[in-house]
Design a protein around this motif. Structure first.
Motif, PDB file in Angstrom:
ATOM      1  N   ASP A 175     -31.617  28.874 198.458  1.00 54.22           N
ATOM      2  CA  ASP A 175     -32.454  27.812 197.897  1.00 54.22           C
ATOM      3  C   ASP A 175     -31.498  26.695 197.485  1.00 54.22           C
ATOM      4  O   ASP A 175     -30.640  26.895 196.615  1.00 54.22           O
ATOM      5  CB  ASP A 175     -33.216  28.298 196.661  1.00 54.22           C
ATOM      6  CG  ASP A 175     -34.384  29.205 197.004  1.00 54.22           C
ATOM      7  OD1 ASP A 175     -34.808  29.221 198.167  1.00 54.22           O
ATOM      8  OD2 ASP A 175     -34.875  29.904 196.099  1.00 54.22           O
ATOM      9  N   HIS A 176     -31.616  25.543 198.132  1.00 55.02           N
ATOM     10  CA  HIS A 176     -30.755  24.424 197.747  1.00 55.02           C
ATOM     11  C   HIS A 176     -31.000  24.025 196.292  1.00 55.02           C
ATOM     12  O   HIS A 176     -32.048  24.336 195.715  1.00 55.02           O
ATOM     13  CB  HIS A 176     -31.000  23.213 198.652  1.00 55.02           C
ATOM     14  CG  HIS A 176     -30.485  23.391 200.041  1.00 55.02           C
ATOM     15  ND1 HIS A 176     -29.210  23.841 200.317  1.00 55.02           N
ATOM     16  CD2 HIS A 176     -31.060  23.158 201.251  1.00 55.02           C
ATOM     17  CE1 HIS A 176     -29.024  23.886 201.625  1.00 55.02           C
ATOM     18  NE2 HIS A 176     -30.131  23.486 202.212  1.00 55.02           N
ATOM     19  N   ARG A 177     -30.042  23.325 195.722  1.00 54.84           N
ATOM     20  CA  ARG A 177     -30.191  22.848 194.340  1.00 54.84           C
ATOM     21  C   ARG A 177     -31.542  22.157 194.160  1.00 54.84           C
ATOM     22  O   ARG A 177     -32.032  21.449 195.040  1.00 54.84           O
ATOM     23  CB  ARG A 177     -29.058  21.892 193.977  1.00 54.84           C
ATOM     24  CG  ARG A 177     -28.999  20.645 194.830  1.00 54.84           C
ATOM     25  CD  ARG A 177     -28.017  19.632 194.277  1.00 54.84           C
ATOM     26  NE  ARG A 177     -26.654  20.155 194.228  1.00 54.84           N
ATOM     27  CZ  ARG A 177     -25.697  19.625 193.471  1.00 54.84           C
ATOM     28  NH1 ARG A 177     -25.948  18.558 192.731  1.00 54.84           N
ATOM     29  NH2 ARG A 177     -24.471  20.127 193.475  1.00 54.84           N
ATOM     30  N   HIS A 178     -32.146  22.397 193.010  1.00 57.02           N
ATOM     31  CA  HIS A 178     -33.430  21.803 192.622  1.00 57.02           C
ATOM     32  C   HIS A 178     -34.587  22.258 193.517  1.00 57.02           C
ATOM     33  O   HIS A 178     -35.624  21.613 193.584  1.00 57.02           O
ATOM     34  CB  HIS A 178     -33.332  20.267 192.626  1.00 57.02           C
ATOM     35  CG  HIS A 178     -34.473  19.591 191.911  1.00 57.02           C
ATOM     36  ND1 HIS A 178     -34.705  19.769 190.576  1.00 57.02           N
ATOM     37  CD2 HIS A 178     -35.447  18.742 192.348  1.00 57.02           C
ATOM     38  CE1 HIS A 178     -35.771  19.057 190.219  1.00 57.02           C
ATOM     39  NE2 HIS A 178     -36.241  18.442 191.269  1.00 57.02           N
ATOM     40  N   ILE A 190     -24.403  31.902 192.760  1.00 59.60           N
ATOM     41  CA  ILE A 190     -23.140  31.230 192.491  1.00 59.60           C
ATOM     42  C   ILE A 190     -23.413  30.066 191.543  1.00 59.60           C
ATOM     43  O   ILE A 190     -24.566  29.669 191.349  1.00 59.60           O
ATOM     44  CB  ILE A 190     -22.441  30.700 193.773  1.00 59.60           C
ATOM     45  CG1 ILE A 190     -23.321  29.651 194.476  1.00 59.60           C
ATOM     46  CG2 ILE A 190     -22.081  31.851 194.711  1.00 59.60           C
ATOM     47  CD1 ILE A 190     -22.602  28.924 195.625  1.00 59.60           C
ATOM     48  N   ILE A 191     -22.364  29.528 190.967  1.00 63.42           N
ATOM     49  CA  ILE A 191     -22.457  28.330 190.123  1.00 63.42           C
ATOM     50  C   ILE A 191     -21.758  27.195 190.863  1.00 63.42           C
ATOM     51  O   ILE A 191     -20.596  27.324 191.268  1.00 63.42           O
ATOM     52  CB  ILE A 191     -21.791  28.544 188.749  1.00 63.42           C
ATOM     53  CG1 ILE A 191     -22.385  29.768 188.046  1.00 63.42           C
ATOM     54  CG2 ILE A 191     -21.951  27.292 187.882  1.00 63.42           C
ATOM     55  CD1 ILE A 191     -23.854  29.661 187.741  1.00 63.42           C
ATOM     56  N   ASP A 213     -22.530  22.304 198.129  1.00 68.63           N
ATOM     57  CA  ASP A 213     -22.958  23.635 197.687  1.00 68.63           C
ATOM     58  C   ASP A 213     -22.869  24.634 198.836  1.00 68.63           C
ATOM     59  O   ASP A 213     -22.471  25.794 198.636  1.00 68.63           O
ATOM     60  CB  ASP A 213     -24.396  23.591 197.171  1.00 68.63           C
ATOM     61  CG  ASP A 213     -24.558  22.752 195.910  1.00 68.63           C
ATOM     62  OD1 ASP A 213     -23.543  22.501 195.219  1.00 68.63           O
ATOM     63  OD2 ASP A 213     -25.702  22.355 195.608  1.00 68.63           O
ATOM     64  N   CYS A 214     -23.246  24.201 200.032  1.00 69.48           N
ATOM     65  CA  CYS A 214     -23.204  25.093 201.192  1.00 69.48           C
ATOM     66  C   CYS A 214     -21.771  25.542 201.493  1.00 69.48           C
ATOM     67  O   CYS A 214     -21.542  26.702 201.868  1.00 69.48           O
ATOM     68  CB  CYS A 214     -23.806  24.409 202.417  1.00 69.48           C
ATOM     69  SG  CYS A 214     -25.611  24.298 202.396  1.00 69.48           S
ATOM     70  N   THR A 238     -22.213  19.620 206.073  1.00 72.43           N
ATOM     71  CA  THR A 238     -21.436  20.821 205.746  1.00 72.43           C
ATOM     72  C   THR A 238     -20.358  21.061 206.795  1.00 72.43           C
ATOM     73  O   THR A 238     -19.193  21.336 206.461  1.00 72.43           O
ATOM     74  CB  THR A 238     -22.367  22.051 205.672  1.00 72.43           C
ATOM     75  OG1 THR A 238     -23.357  21.835 204.665  1.00 72.43           O
ATOM     76  CG2 THR A 238     -21.580  23.313 205.349  1.00 72.43           C
ATOM     77  N   ALA A 239     -20.746  20.955 208.058  1.00 71.70           N
ATOM     78  CA  ALA A 239     -19.801  21.205 209.155  1.00 71.70           C
ATOM     79  C   ALA A 239     -18.673  20.188 209.183  1.00 71.70           C
ATOM     80  O   ALA A 239     -17.575  20.481 209.668  1.00 71.70           O
ATOM     81  CB  ALA A 239     -20.535  21.213 210.486  1.00 71.70           C
ATOM     82  N   ALA A 240     -18.938  18.980 208.666  1.00 74.57           N
ATOM     83  CA  ALA A 240     -17.920  17.921 208.659  1.00 74.57           C
ATOM     84  C   ALA A 240     -16.977  18.033 207.462  1.00 74.57           C
ATOM     85  O   ALA A 240     -15.960  17.326 207.411  1.00 74.57           O
ATOM     86  CB  ALA A 240     -18.605  16.557 208.646  1.00 74.57           C
TER      87      ALA A 240
END
Length: 335
Positions: free
Chosen positions: A146-149, A91-92, A167-168, A200-202
């Motif tokens: 893979d998270h950013r960077h 994804i972007i 991102d998530c 993310t959950a918040a």
């Protein structure tokens, strides 16, 4: 006199502690490709400094030990994960970075998914492989990013959960779109990935398909974590606090992001889905007190499991049966 002796090696290392060096070592370090699953688990900056400062105590010894053993014995777990049927996705994100994710499919079709959020200076596969095997036994799909960077994904800096959590949310929305609205997803984060999962959950745009969360050894905030690590190197409280403030300002100047935004403790009250906090009581990197604080700040249905004589990110490694017994009961209840 004792304090002066402790500070002598610190003073001799001051060039290493420049803001630019800290910025490069903390925010610009990039988790490598998985190679054979053997990976340095802390940045060279910390490892090399720790070797010179072994008299400073448990933290430096743990850094050296972790690097010399290359983390956990991952090769077998990586081979197992690679043997599973997989689907690759990209994804972007909002900053134009191309992000990579892999779905490790259960042996039998299922609408239940684990979304795994990895830790600092790791890749999705190196951090998740030991969990993929166990989740596969439970009949669950595992989606790993893979998270950013980090790993294959693009990105300018690590933001310690701030932008990774956004991102998530994009990934989770994408997963729901691709696999359908009837899927059921559980978040599972470890270390920085745990704090990312909490943020993310918040998030107000969290898809309804996300049903519950496991947060293992996450910090309360990035600033609290940096302060803790600096204090573990015997920096005086005032010096540590000033250095964290200076580093946060420098980070904002260089990256445009705010370190204050990487603070799950400020947003845990907004989490609505059931949340399980797990932590080792002998965690030197992220102290167990942060696990308790995260737990106490939750207003959603919650669980807390503390594992004795266990260091950072080692609860599953030391207590695999107990760890996944808790998770199995949790899944049966919420997923």
């Amino acid at each position: 006199m004792k304090k002066k002796l402790i500070l002598i090696p610190l003073i001799s290392s001051l060039p290493v502690l420049s803001l630019e060096s800290l910025y490069q070592a903390i925010f610009k370090v990039k988790g490598n490709s998985v190679q054979e699953g053997m990976k340095t688990v802390t940045p060279p900056f910390l490892y090399n400094w720790a070797k010179l400062q072994t008299n400073l105590g448990a933290l430096s010894r743990m850094i050296i030990k972790a690097n010399e053993m290359n983390g956990f014995p991952l090769n077998g777990s990586i081979a197992y994960a690679r043997s599973l049927k997989q689907e690759e996705y990209t994804i972007i994100n909002a900053h134009g970075h191309k992000l990579y994710g892999t779905l490790y499919k259960a042996k039998k079709p299922t609408d239940r998914y684990v979304f795994f959020s990895h830790g600092f200076n790791m890749t999705g596969l190196t951090d998740s492989c030991r969990y993929i095997r166990e989740y596969n036994k439970l009949g669950l799909n595992v989606f790993v990013v893979d998270h950013r960077h980090e790993g294959r994904s693009e990105g300018d800096v690590v933001t310690f959960g701030d932008q990774e959590s956004k991102d998530c949310v994009l990934w989770l929305q994408f997963l729901e779109k691709v696999k359908g609205p009837k899927i059921k997803v559980m978040l599972h984060g470890v270390s920085m990935g745990s704090s990312t999962a909490l943020l993310t959950a918040a998030h107000p745009d969290l898809p309804k398909s996300v049903k519950c969360l496991i947060a293992d050894c996450g910090y309360t905030s990035a600033k609290d974590e940096f302060y803790h690590v600096l204090r573990a190197f015997h920096l005086p409280k005032t010096v540590a606090a000033l250095l964290v403030t200076a580093l946060a300002n420098y980070y904002h100047l260089r990256s445009g992001y705010n370190l204050e935004d990487a603070a799950p403790i400020e947003h845990n009250k907004d989490i609505k889905i059931p949340t399980m906090i797990m932590h080792g009581d002998d965690d030197i990197f992220v102290p167990v007190t942060m696990g308790y604080e995260n737990y106490e700040s939750l207003t959603c249905p919650r669980e807390l499991h503390i594992f004795p004589n266990t260091s950072h990110s080692a609860s599953q490694f030391n207590y695999n049966n107990e760890y996944f017994t808790y998770i199995k009961q949790y899944i049966n209840k919420y997923l």
